[in-house]
Motif scaffolding. Structure first.
Motif, mmCIF file in Angstrom:
data_model
loop_
_atom_site.group_PDB
_atom_site.id
_atom_site.type_symbol
_atom_site.label_atom_id
_atom_site.label_comp_id
_atom_site.label_asym_id
_atom_site.label_seq_id
_atom_site.Cartn_x
_atom_site.Cartn_y
_atom_site.Cartn_z
ATOM 1 N N VAL A 57 48.132 38.000 43.986
ATOM 2 C CA VAL A 57 47.567 36.801 43.352
ATOM 3 C C VAL A 57 46.185 36.542 43.945
ATOM 4 C CG1 VAL A 57 48.688 35.235 45.027
ATOM 5 C CG2 VAL A 57 48.000 34.364 42.783
ATOM 6 N N ALA A 58 45.272 36.085 43.085
ATOM 7 C CA ALA A 58 43.918 35.717 43.536
ATOM 8 C C ALA A 58 43.924 34.232 43.873
ATOM 9 C CB ALA A 58 42.917 35.996 42.411
ATOM 10 N N PRO A 61 44.118 38.976 34.960
ATOM 11 C CA PRO A 61 44.770 37.884 35.710
ATOM 12 C C PRO A 61 43.833 36.727 36.090
ATOM 13 C CG PRO A 61 44.411 39.778 37.141
ATOM 14 C CD PRO A 61 44.008 40.207 35.763
ATOM 15 N N LEU A 62 44.428 35.579 36.418
ATOM 16 C CA LEU A 62 43.668 34.352 36.711
ATOM 17 C C LEU A 62 43.596 34.065 38.211
ATOM 18 C CD1 LEU A 62 45.249 31.927 34.060
ATOM 19 C CD2 LEU A 62 43.373 33.564 33.769
ATOM 20 N N ILE A 63 42.637 33.222 38.607
ATOM 21 C CA ILE A 63 42.531 32.775 39.999
ATOM 22 C C ILE A 63 43.321 31.475 40.152
ATOM 23 C CG2 ILE A 63 40.944 31.930 41.793
ATOM 24 C CD1 ILE A 63 38.796 33.804 40.614
ATOM 25 N N ARG A 123 41.614 35.384 25.957
ATOM 26 C CA ARG A 123 41.531 36.359 27.037
ATOM 27 C C ARG A 123 42.715 37.302 26.956
ATOM 28 N NH1 ARG A 123 39.359 35.343 32.718
ATOM 29 N NH2 ARG A 123 40.697 36.409 34.186
ATOM 30 N N ARG A 171 41.803 30.725 45.807
ATOM 31 C CA ARG A 171 40.671 30.157 46.549
ATOM 32 C C ARG A 171 40.754 28.638 46.614
ATOM 33 N NH1 ARG A 171 35.271 28.593 44.858
ATOM 34 N NH2 ARG A 171 35.159 28.081 42.651
ATOM 35 N N ILE A 227 42.507 38.256 47.357
ATOM 36 C CA ILE A 227 43.635 38.859 46.634
ATOM 37 C C ILE A 227 44.744 39.141 47.656
ATOM 38 C CG2 ILE A 227 44.392 40.783 45.174
ATOM 39 C CD1 ILE A 227 42.173 39.280 43.825
ATOM 40 N N THR A 279 30.939 26.935 41.860
ATOM 41 C CA THR A 279 30.480 28.199 41.254
ATOM 42 C C THR A 279 30.206 28.006 39.768
ATOM 43 O OG1 THR A 279 32.771 28.912 40.872
ATOM 44 C CG2 THR A 279 31.716 29.597 42.952
ATOM 45 N N VAL A 280 31.262 27.872 38.984
ATOM 46 C CA VAL A 280 31.162 27.628 37.541
ATOM 47 C C VAL A 280 32.299 26.662 37.174
ATOM 48 C CG1 VAL A 280 30.206 29.944 37.075
ATOM 49 C CG2 VAL A 280 32.676 29.599 36.915
ATOM 50 N N ILE A 327 35.045 38.097 45.131
ATOM 51 C CA ILE A 327 36.475 38.407 45.280
ATOM 52 C C ILE A 327 36.657 39.513 46.321
ATOM 53 C CG2 ILE A 327 38.596 39.113 44.106
ATOM 54 C CD1 ILE A 327 37.541 38.005 41.537
ATOM 55 N N ALA A 358 42.869 28.762 37.072
ATOM 56 C CA ALA A 358 41.649 28.460 36.317
ATOM 57 C C ALA A 358 40.693 29.642 36.254
ATOM 58 C CB ALA A 358 40.924 27.255 36.919
ATOM 59 N N PRO A 359 40.502 30.179 35.041
ATOM 60 C CA PRO A 359 39.427 31.140 34.838
ATOM 61 C C PRO A 359 38.153 30.367 34.541
ATOM 62 C CG PRO A 359 40.654 30.885 32.816
ATOM 63 C CD PRO A 359 41.272 29.935 33.821
ATOM 64 N N MET A 363 37.331 43.302 35.846
ATOM 65 C CA MET A 363 35.950 43.654 36.153
ATOM 66 C C MET A 363 35.379 44.548 35.073
ATOM 67 S SD MET A 363 35.984 43.909 40.139
ATOM 68 C CE MET A 363 34.331 44.350 39.813
ATOM 69 N N PRO A 390 41.447 44.862 36.358
ATOM 70 C CA PRO A 390 41.079 45.035 34.955
ATOM 71 C C PRO A 390 40.063 44.003 34.484
ATOM 72 C CG PRO A 390 43.243 44.040 35.158
ATOM 73 C CD PRO A 390 42.825 44.462 36.530
HETATM 74 O O1 TXA Z 1 34.210 31.141 40.819
HETATM 75 C C1 TXA Z 1 35.228 31.546 40.267
HETATM 76 O O2 TXA Z 1 35.921 32.461 40.739
HETATM 77 C C2 TXA Z 1 35.620 30.841 38.959
HETATM 78 C C3 TXA Z 1 35.998 29.402 39.273
HETATM 79 C C4 TXA Z 1 36.527 28.666 38.083
HETATM 80 O O3 TXA Z 1 36.918 29.372 40.340
HETATM 81 N N1 TXA Z 1 36.707 31.529 38.320
HETATM 82 C C5 TXA Z 1 36.567 32.760 37.740
HETATM 83 O O4 TXA Z 1 37.699 33.215 37.092
HETATM 84 O O5 TXA Z 1 35.551 33.412 37.790
HETATM 85 P P1 TXA Z 1 37.701 34.405 36.028
HETATM 86 O O6 TXA Z 1 39.041 34.345 35.414
HETATM 87 O O7 TXA Z 1 36.556 34.305 35.142
HETATM 88 O O8 TXA Z 1 37.633 35.691 36.929
HETATM 89 C C6 TXA Z 1 38.739 36.027 37.708
HETATM 90 C C7 TXA Z 1 38.656 37.441 38.174
HETATM 91 C C8 TXA Z 1 38.902 38.435 37.065
HETATM 92 O O9 TXA Z 1 37.917 39.436 37.123
HETATM 93 C C9 TXA Z 1 40.272 39.001 37.410
HETATM 94 O O10 TXA Z 1 40.441 40.312 36.996
HETATM 95 C C10 TXA Z 1 40.285 38.882 38.929
HETATM 96 O O11 TXA Z 1 39.664 37.649 39.146
HETATM 97 N N2 TXA Z 1 41.652 38.823 39.440
HETATM 98 C C11 TXA Z 1 42.531 37.803 39.338
HETATM 99 N N3 TXA Z 1 43.714 38.128 39.912
HETATM 100 C C12 TXA Z 1 43.569 39.371 40.397
HETATM 101 C C13 TXA Z 1 44.439 40.281 41.079
HETATM 102 N N4 TXA Z 1 45.683 39.941 41.376
HETATM 103 N N5 TXA Z 1 43.941 41.491 41.423
HETATM 104 C C14 TXA Z 1 42.674 41.831 41.122
HETATM 105 N N6 TXA Z 1 41.813 41.039 40.472
HETATM 106 C C15 TXA Z 1 42.245 39.819 40.098
#
Ligand code: TXA
Ligand code: MG
Length: 317
Positions: free
Chosen positions: A107-108, A52-54, A47, A110, A89, A24-25, A172, A130-131, A216, A214
């Motif tokens: 937790v997110a 939160p992180l994935i 940030r 993948r 999630i 993806t990125v 997601i 990793a974000p 989004m 949050p």
């Molecule tokens: O493709 C992707 O998903 C990339 C690659 C690196 O895996 N990662 C990515 O991460 O886009 P980031 O941090 O840019 O976006 C993660 C999103 C955020 O919008 C965050 O709010 C949401 O995932 N998120 C993470 N944990 C969550 C949770 N427990 N509930 C709801 N949303 C969550």
């Protein structure tokens, strides 16, 4: 700065941060079980801690280490699309420090689909938080050059993986109290593809979005240059006479404006190709010191829905 899988492993075991390629990125990765490493990710990205992180895992067998009480439909989705651009999630395991999930009980997760990163993940005794590897709010990175431009020498290394195959973040999906899937974020797996497995899906409503996602934020993935989204390029351009304008277009060049910087995302009209080129084209236009970048709206189906969502957020004031 370029690193090997062995060296990346060495750094990650010592709580350092390494940029990793995914389909993806690029991501900014650290040990998801280490509060210290995860804190570094938030600091580097600037940030807010409420976002939160994935967590990335190397195989489906590792899912139980990070999540619990997994709905049946989540297992079906994971089996259908992992490794791939789908994030689920799920209820979190206690082992995941609360800094990763911004205090949520979910937790997110993948499994990314990139050969090098899968090899790295499978060699590590912990998952990787990793974000996307961009400073908070700026355009996501789809090449290692983008990452280098953003973070230079601040990283433990960059694992070179070539340009990202998909070019847009993962889709997601969360689950409601009945275990039914809900789309939280549009991404490079289209809603139609997911619906073939799950049946009709809904998107998270604005009210639900506030407490649960949050990350989004309305404004996101933005160029520094002022940007505008339109479904009528010709009309928009007449109101921009005298300005230095850049155009981000789906498939057709605007022939009577050779004076303007134009990025064509897919000359053959292929949305997958357009998605792959989107962020790199935005990066290039953003470096041209233009007064404004005009984004052309995409057809509202398949990946076009995702691309329009990203364009809308990028153009938000
Ligand atoms: O493709 C992707 O998903 C990339 C690659 C690196 O895996 N990662 C990515 O991460 O886009 P980031 O941090 O840019 O976006 C993660 C999103 C955020 O919008 C965050 O709010 C949401 O995932 N998120 C993470 N944990 C969550 C949770 N427990 N509930 C709801 N949303 C969550
Ligand atoms: Mg991001």
């Amino acid at each position: 700065m370029d690193t090997t899988i062995d060296n990346a492993k060495f750094k990650l075991e010592r709580d350092e941060i390494v940029a990793i390629p995914t389909e993806t990125v690029y991501g900014l990765a650290g040990n998801a079980f280490s509060e210290k490493a995860v804190k570094k990710i938030f600091d580097l990205k600037k940030r807010p801690l409420f976002n939160p992180l994935i967590v990335h895992i190397g195989s489906i067998e590792d899912l139980d280490k990070v999540a619990r009480d997994i709905p049946e439909k989540a297992i079906i989705l994971a089996r259908s699309f992992w490794p791939g651009p789908l994030t689920l999630i799920l209820k979190k395991q206690d082992r995941i420090p609360s800094i990763v999930t911004s205090g949520k009980d979910t937790v997110a997760v993948r499994i990314p689909n990139h050969k090098k990163t899968l090899e790295l993940l499978r060699s590590l005794p912990f998952p990787l938080a990793a974000p996307s590897a961009n400073p908070f709010g700026s355009i996501s990175p789809t090449t290692s050059e983008h990452v280098r431009g953003y973070f230079g020498e601040q990283l433990g290394g960059i694992l070179e993986g070539g340009p990202c195959e998909r070019g847009i973040e993962s889709t997601i999906v969360g689950f409601d109290s009945l275990g039914q899937p809900v789309i939280y974020r549009y991404g490079s797996l289209s809603a139609e593809e997911i619906e073939q497995v799950t049946g009709p899906l809904r998107f998270l409503t604005h009210e639900e979005e506030q407490p649960t996602a949050p990350g989004m934020l309305l404004k996101h993935y933005s160029p520094k240059t002022k940007s505008f989204l339109t479904d009528n390029i010709t009309e928009t351009l007449t109101s921009l006479e005298g300005k230095r304008v850049g155009l981000l277009l789906f498939k057709d060049r605007v022939l009577d404006r050779p004076d303007m910087e134009q990025e064509i995302l897919s000359p053959t009209g292929d949305m997958g190709e357009a998605a792959r080129n989107l962020y790199a084209a935005m990066h290039r236009l953003d470096q041209k010191e233009l007064d404004i970048i005009v984004f052309e709206q995409f057809p509202q189906h398949g990946l076009g829905v995702t691309i329009n969502d990203k364009l809308k957020r990028a153009a938000q004031d």
